[in-house]
Design a protein around this motif. Structure first.
Motif, PDB file in Angstrom:
ATOM      1  N   PHE A  48      17.515 -61.529 -58.986  1.00 42.94           N
ATOM      2  CA  PHE A  48      17.226 -62.798 -58.973  1.00 42.94           C
ATOM      3  C   PHE A  48      17.973 -63.498 -57.743  1.00 42.94           C
ATOM      4  O   PHE A  48      17.668 -64.515 -57.390  1.00 42.94           O
ATOM      5  CB  PHE A  48      18.617 -63.352 -60.172  1.00 42.94           C
ATOM      6  CG  PHE A  48      18.428 -64.909 -60.697  1.00 42.94           C
ATOM      7  CD1 PHE A  48      17.174 -65.481 -60.922  1.00 42.94           C
ATOM      8  CD2 PHE A  48      19.525 -65.690 -60.634  1.00 42.94           C
ATOM      9  CE1 PHE A  48      16.988 -66.747 -61.317  1.00 42.94           C
ATOM     10  CE2 PHE A  48      19.444 -66.912 -60.977  1.00 42.94           C
ATOM     11  CZ  PHE A  48      18.147 -67.420 -61.250  1.00 42.94           C
ATOM     12  N   GLY A  70      15.793 -71.425 -67.328  1.00 43.30           N
ATOM     13  CA  GLY A  70      16.896 -70.859 -68.272  1.00 43.30           C
ATOM     14  C   GLY A  70      18.155 -71.261 -67.562  1.00 43.30           C
ATOM     15  O   GLY A  70      19.192 -70.995 -68.309  1.00 43.30           O
ATOM     16  N   ARG A  92      23.003 -66.641 -63.042  1.00 47.73           N
ATOM     17  CA  ARG A  92      22.361 -66.512 -64.408  1.00 47.73           C
ATOM     18  C   ARG A  92      23.351 -65.534 -65.030  1.00 47.73           C
ATOM     19  O   ARG A  92      23.138 -64.194 -64.407  1.00 47.73           O
ATOM     20  CB  ARG A  92      20.915 -66.276 -64.613  1.00 47.73           C
ATOM     21  CG  ARG A  92      20.544 -65.848 -65.921  1.00 47.73           C
ATOM     22  CD  ARG A  92      18.901 -65.694 -66.056  1.00 47.73           C
ATOM     23  NE  ARG A  92      18.244 -66.774 -65.765  1.00 47.73           N
ATOM     24  CZ  ARG A  92      17.231 -66.833 -64.930  1.00 47.73           C
ATOM     25  NH1 ARG A  92      16.686 -65.647 -64.287  1.00 47.73           N
ATOM     26  NH2 ARG A  92      16.502 -67.865 -64.425  1.00 47.73           N
ATOM     27  N   GLU A 107      13.904 -57.262 -68.953  1.00 47.83           N
ATOM     28  CA  GLU A 107      13.036 -57.575 -67.723  1.00 47.83           C
ATOM     29  C   GLU A 107      13.823 -58.876 -66.901  1.00 47.83           C
ATOM     30  O   GLU A 107      13.544 -59.110 -65.751  1.00 47.83           O
ATOM     31  CB  GLU A 107      11.666 -57.703 -68.041  1.00 47.83           C
ATOM     32  CG  GLU A 107      11.211 -56.250 -68.346  1.00 47.83           C
ATOM     33  CD  GLU A 107       9.548 -56.487 -68.480  1.00 47.83           C
ATOM     34  OE1 GLU A 107       8.962 -57.637 -68.478  1.00 47.83           O
ATOM     35  OE2 GLU A 107       8.832 -55.171 -68.795  1.00 47.83           O
ATOM     36  N   ARG A 108      14.247 -59.693 -67.777  1.00 49.18           N
ATOM     37  CA  ARG A 108      14.767 -60.909 -67.307  1.00 49.18           C
ATOM     38  C   ARG A 108      15.880 -60.683 -66.354  1.00 49.18           C
ATOM     39  O   ARG A 108      17.049 -59.977 -66.682  1.00 49.18           O
ATOM     40  CB  ARG A 108      15.103 -61.801 -68.337  1.00 49.18           C
ATOM     41  CG  ARG A 108      14.180 -62.203 -69.160  1.00 49.18           C
ATOM     42  CD  ARG A 108      14.409 -63.325 -70.092  1.00 49.18           C
ATOM     43  NE  ARG A 108      15.614 -62.684 -71.186  1.00 49.18           N
ATOM     44  CZ  ARG A 108      16.518 -63.414 -71.422  1.00 49.18           C
ATOM     45  NH1 ARG A 108      16.780 -64.569 -71.297  1.00 49.18           N
ATOM     46  NH2 ARG A 108      17.557 -62.842 -72.162  1.00 49.18           N
ATOM     47  N   SER A 109      15.692 -61.137 -65.186  1.00 50.06           N
ATOM     48  CA  SER A 109      16.908 -60.855 -64.103  1.00 50.06           C
ATOM     49  C   SER A 109      18.163 -61.848 -64.262  1.00 50.06           C
ATOM     50  O   SER A 109      18.268 -62.726 -64.989  1.00 50.06           O
ATOM     51  CB  SER A 109      16.417 -61.262 -62.509  1.00 50.06           C
ATOM     52  OG  SER A 109      15.980 -62.755 -62.677  1.00 50.06           O
ATOM     53  N   SER A 110      19.282 -61.176 -63.896  1.00 46.26           N
ATOM     54  CA  SER A 110      20.466 -61.961 -63.887  1.00 46.26           C
ATOM     55  C   SER A 110      21.349 -61.791 -62.613  1.00 46.26           C
ATOM     56  O   SER A 110      21.005 -60.935 -61.799  1.00 46.26           O
ATOM     57  CB  SER A 110      21.430 -61.521 -65.106  1.00 46.26           C
ATOM     58  OG  SER A 110      21.641 -60.288 -64.976  1.00 46.26           O
TER      59      SER A 110
END
Length: 158
Positions: A48, A70, A92, A107-110
């Motif tokens: 991210f 998001g 995030r 898979e969603r980055s943070s």
């Protein structure tokens, strides 16, 4: 047409810290005293960290558009440092693991991101406006009016 990948193009206004030795066998994070060491993002923030930002100049303003899907506006900061450095940052948070389910794929980055841009001399840094809608942050930096040079006609004698 440029053959340089978008993420690797040289941007003289970007103040992002990149590692010019990334990918070389001697590395940059090692103990070698011959090569400089650059801070590296942790694996949690790496995905991210490079928030994608477009910068467009119009006749009236410099317009920055950042994809921050998001995130709420409270999770994003837009600041001006030293009068001419635009800084866009945010975070995030990682989704908390629930004990009732099994993760099959994440898979969603943070993590945190931080981008800096040195504003040109024609920017009105004291009049910056920012708006966020549907995961798109738009930062508008108005431009100073360009004064046309005063032209004075000189009579030619003779």
């Amino acid at each position: 047409m440029s053959l340089i990948p978008r993420g690797k193009a040289f941007d003289p206004f970007s103040l992002d810290l990149t590692d010019p030795f990334d990918g070389f066998p001697f590395g940059s994070g090692g103990s070698s005293s011959f090569f400089p060491s650059f801070p590296r993002a942790s694996s949690e923030t790496a995905a991210f960290a490079g928030a994608r930002i477009d910068w467009k100049e119009t006749p009236e303003a410099h317009v920055f558009k950042a994809d921050v899907p998001g995130l709420k506006k409270e999770e994003v900061k837009v600041e001006v440092e030293d009068g001419n450095v635009l800084q866009i940052s945010g975070e995030r948070n990682k989704e908390q693991e629930e004990k009732t389910g099994t993760w099959h794929r994440v898979e969603r980055s943070s993590g945190k991101f931080l981008r800096r841009f040195r504003l040109p001399d024609n920017a009105k840094a004291d009049q910056i406006k920012a708006a966020m809608e549907n995961g798109l942050l738009t930062v508008t930096v108005p431009k100073k009016e360009v004064k046309k040079p005063e032209v004075k006609s000189i009579q030619i004698s003779g």
